[in-house]
Design an enzyme around this catalytic site. Structure first.
Site, PDB file in Angstrom:
ATOM      1  N   ALA A  13       1.633  39.946  18.719  1.00  0.00           N
ATOM      2  CA  ALA A  13       0.311  39.319  18.643  1.00  0.00           C
ATOM      3  C   ALA A  13       0.391  37.991  17.897  1.00  0.00           C
ATOM      4  CB  ALA A  13      -0.674  40.263  17.949  1.00  0.00           C
ATOM      5  N   ARG A  23       0.727  25.436  22.590  1.00  0.00           N
ATOM      6  CA  ARG A  23       0.622  24.868  23.932  1.00  0.00           C
ATOM      7  C   ARG A  23      -0.628  23.973  24.050  1.00  0.00           C
ATOM      8  NH1 ARG A  23       1.347  30.076  26.504  1.00  0.00           N
ATOM      9  NH2 ARG A  23       3.501  30.266  25.810  1.00  0.00           N
ATOM     10  N   SER A  42       9.074  38.681  17.454  1.00  0.00           N
ATOM     11  CA  SER A  42       8.816  38.870  18.892  1.00  0.00           C
ATOM     12  C   SER A  42       9.800  39.837  19.540  1.00  0.00           C
ATOM     13  CB  SER A  42       8.903  37.516  19.614  1.00  0.00           C
ATOM     14  OG  SER A  42       8.059  36.584  18.991  1.00  0.00           O
ATOM     15  N   CYS A  46       8.852  48.879  21.875  1.00  0.00           N
ATOM     16  CA  CYS A  46       8.816  49.880  22.960  1.00  0.00           C
ATOM     17  C   CYS A  46      10.186  50.043  23.596  1.00  0.00           C
ATOM     18  CB  CYS A  46       7.831  49.494  24.051  1.00  0.00           C
ATOM     19  SG  CYS A  46       6.692  48.208  23.600  1.00  0.00           S
ATOM     20  N   ASN A 313       0.171  41.473  23.136  1.00  0.00           N
ATOM     21  CA  ASN A 313       0.419  40.198  23.808  1.00  0.00           C
ATOM     22  C   ASN A 313      -0.876  39.572  24.322  1.00  0.00           C
ATOM     23  OD1 ASN A 313       3.365  39.192  24.366  1.00  0.00           O
ATOM     24  ND2 ASN A 313       3.476  41.407  24.234  1.00  0.00           N
ATOM     25  N   TYR A 434      -0.206  51.685  52.395  1.00  0.00           N
ATOM     26  CA  TYR A 434       0.354  52.887  52.995  1.00  0.00           C
ATOM     27  C   TYR A 434       1.515  52.554  53.918  1.00  0.00           C
ATOM     28  CZ  TYR A 434       1.279  56.378  56.468  1.00  0.00           C
ATOM     29  OH  TYR A 434       1.949  57.231  57.308  1.00  0.00           O
ATOM     30  N   TRP A 442      -2.850  59.711  52.843  1.00  0.00           N
ATOM     31  CA  TRP A 442      -3.840  59.656  51.767  1.00  0.00           C
ATOM     32  C   TRP A 442      -3.068  59.542  50.463  1.00  0.00           C
ATOM     33  CZ3 TRP A 442      -9.102  59.465  52.415  1.00  0.00           C
ATOM     34  CH2 TRP A 442      -9.624  59.871  53.652  1.00  0.00           C
TER      35      TRP A 442
END
Lengths: 462, 462
Positions: A13, A23, A42, A46, A313, A434, A442
């Site tokens: 964050a 930027r 950074s 995970c 992020n 599909y 389905w």
């Protein structure tokens, strides 16, 4: 007239905010100072379970951007420097260089709090013994890998059966350990309803993992050498050459609390939709994002704490746009998460049954079994899809999926439908991709929606 | 008083309608008579390429429900019986038993037209020669397999590079053929924009398939034995031991046209949202669904003809509900399709650039490259995502994806967002499933949406 933006925390964050602000505004317009108490910026927390598992070869692969890269972009990044105090009246922060011990006040025009979360580590006998590992930071990951390299024994106990717990169970299993997962809930993955958690339980047992549910850890037993040798619960004891803690996290908000900033029911900072901290103390000059904030759950209608890199992020982008003179908002979440343990994919979005009850919603719940591809196609893997729809209105409330390859990311369809507040009847008409290698005619999500429509109709008739 | 429902066509739409109607009304309330001129019911035409490739072992795996299974559910199914005429004034149809030649009128209270589509087969010299095969029916598939079994030569030419064309190219490649695909468009997969089709072209070339674009077939050359031996274009000739036609399909609506029922610009039947055929001739007693109808494109705002089994099944459900005394609608499509050729996944939804222009829409188009998993995760495969957003409003107009494993079904996120008429800015906040084995921290669809937001902003400023 240059403004100064100060950022506390050099991870997703904080550094996304810094990059986005940079930027939009150059160094002459906006000075950016960022404090990070650790050694890295950074990085992908995970990714740690996959580094431990051996999927990822080296630590540095998990680092999206190094301190040097940030500094090259004219961000005054101060590593190994811990912020000790926020003084919102004087708009300044006090930070200590951890090497020298020197302290200094730095004033800000705008402040971003991105202090993250800290892992839960209950105050139990032996919890700090060698051989007991968290997996929150890259240093944690390295320490665990060092232990795994040093240890002869092959018994691992994972405490906790949430995302980190099940991912670490896979990692240790694949490194050849006998793995036991000790979990306080009735079933693993308490972010699912227990009937869906049961499917995870059965699959993990089938992988050779010993699952111990409904069990509260009371101590880590240590040997004569002081190292962890077992995990004790009220009723039992599980031998362990290595112990991994995956008991969840809490927002790291002590600094914010001490400064008088508003915290929610889950201990996270409370922000507005532009990620600006609410209330008079922040005075419109403080933003917060990432694992230290609570976010609006768009289905539940209240704040929750959800620690996820993808949200962090997004928060960083939004904060960076706003402090950089642009405009962006973070409207909230629907509670989507996906994970896997070996070839089992686990996904959820929206409300569980108990969440719906807690939110005051009445609902119908259905579960279906289907496959990831046309039934006749090689590799068609079974999956269970559970769907909750509001009683009478039929609005989608949540979806949970447990299955094999191709199951997990199907939850995204439900996540978008939740965001758009679709009914399950509207969902039955969704034009999803599909072809036999990709889906039955389905799609499983549509099969669940059709069954949910029938349940809503039956419930309305009753 | 029993009503009689007559159904023309025993495949997905017709038999789904029959099954759904039967679920709602028993045989005493509703008599169901279905006519099928072929030998099979309810089969997966989309599965034929995979049967030819060898992924599917036997023909019968592609049959979802046999004639006997339908008959057991009290559906009076008449196989090998062709309807020759619809008489909407007298509410009756004339059918011929193909074995005996006997003809008979059957009256209806409600009629379902589910006559499907027929493959395009241009009137060229040699087009009917032995060795030239369509792949529309199970009999077609068997005939092709017989030819492949009989033929010594190993050169195959596929005419057409749409879904069927590229899937058949894969099937023949995997059976050891040297495959040439001759295609009249500038790039394969004309359902994509040419820049994305170019990626398919390059990938197929990389697989060893010879791609011949911008080429109109003028004849199939035959040998002394009368069998196909080459495919000729204006400029060239491509030797062929077997020729497969994959040139698309047209709605099979000759019966409907002769009866005076309304057809659209693409030759398909026009229905209302309950799938009932429009206009005074049908008189509210005729429904139609599947490959013989046109469907509303919700993004384009006009009817299109899209032959897809997944739509046919939905149409059948909707028709069955309505003729069975329930209520359902088919609101339309957004034009989603997914396919693959070997490990290349190809997906699209919404409008291409030329569609947007044709619809009178101004748009911004962006393309990004990303990966299916976190960049550091093993098996992270690259994908290109192209996104179109309406100028100024930023509403999503379309998405195209070409990539490897994990690329194709990501199009569903865009399909739901299109249905919900989301802007690309709203999409950037979507709460999609994230974990390193499933996605980068910014899902590729969100990366594309972010770039589209920037393009819309720049376009609005201009």
């Amino acid at each position: 007239m240059s403004e100064r933006l100060v950022i506390i925390g050099g991870d997703a964050a904080g550094m996304s905010a810094a990059s986005q602000a940079r930027r939009l505004k150059g160094p002459r317009e906006l000075e950016i100072v960022a404090f990070e108490r650790g050694n890295f910026t950074s990085f992908s927390a995970c990714g740690i379970p996959y580094w431990v598992a051996g999927d990822v070869d080296e630590r540095d692969a998990l680092i999206a951007r190094t301190p040097q890269e940030h500094q090259q972009r004219h961000i005054d990044l101060r590593m190994r420097t811990e912020v000790l105090e926020i003084d919102p009246r004087e708009r300044r922060v006090r930070a200590r260089d951890l090497a020298s011990g020197a302290e200094e006040w730095t004033s800000y025009d705008k402040l971003v709090i991105a202090t993250g979360a800290r892992p839960l580590r209950p105050d139990l006998p032996g919890i700090d013994a060698p051989g007991v590992h968290g997996v929150q930071t890259l240093d944690d990951g390295q320490a665990l890998l060092d232990t795994l390299g040093d240890t002869e024994g092959r018994r691992a106990v994972v405490v906790g059966a949430g995302y980190i717990g099940v991912e670490m169970a896979e990692a240790l299993l694949r490194r050849g350990y006998e793995v036991t997962v000790v979990n306080r809930s009735a079933e693993p993955m308490a972010t699912l309803d227990p009937d869906m958690g049961r499917l995870v339980h059965e699959a993990m047992t089938g992988m050779g993992i010993t699952m111990v549910n409904d069990a509260e850890v009371t101590a880590v037993r240590t040997g004569d050498d002081g190292r962890a040798r077992a995990v004790a619960t009220e009723d039992d004891e599980f031998p362990a050459d290595v112990v991994v803690l995956g008991m969840g996290v809490r927002p790291e908000t002590e600094l914010a609390r001490a400064a008088g900033l508003p915290l929610g029911d889950h201990g996270g900072l409370l922000t507005d939709l532009s990620m600006r901290v609410r209330g008079p103390v922040a005075d419109g000059a403080i933003w917060a994002g990432g694992d230290c904030v609570e976010v609006l759950d768009l289905v539940w209608g209240r704040e929750r704490h959800i620690a996820l890199g993808t949200h962090a992020n997004k928060h960083g982008q939004v904060i960076g746009a706003n402090v950089g003179g642009g405009y962006a908002t973070f409207p909230g979440v629907v509670g989507t998460a996906v994970s896997k343990v070996c070839d089992l994919e686990i996904a959820r979005t929206g409300l569980r049954e108990k969440d719906a009850r807690s939110a005051g919603l009445q609902y119908e719940a259905v579960t279906i079994e289907s496959t990831s591809r046309a039934g006749y196609f090689p590799g068609a893997a079974s999956m269970a899809v559970k769907m909750l729809a509001e009683r009478r209105t039929g609005r989608l409330l949540g979806t949970q999926i447990v299955g094999r390859e191709g199951a997990g990311k199907r939850v995204d369809v439900a996540a978008v439908a939740l965001t758009a507040r679709m009914t399950v009847e509207q969902m039955t008409a969704l034009d999803l991709g599909y072809a036999p290698p990709f889906s039955p005619v389905w799609d499983p999500v549509l099969v669940a929606a059709r069954k949910a429509v029938a349940a809503v109709r039956a419930g309305s008739a009753a």
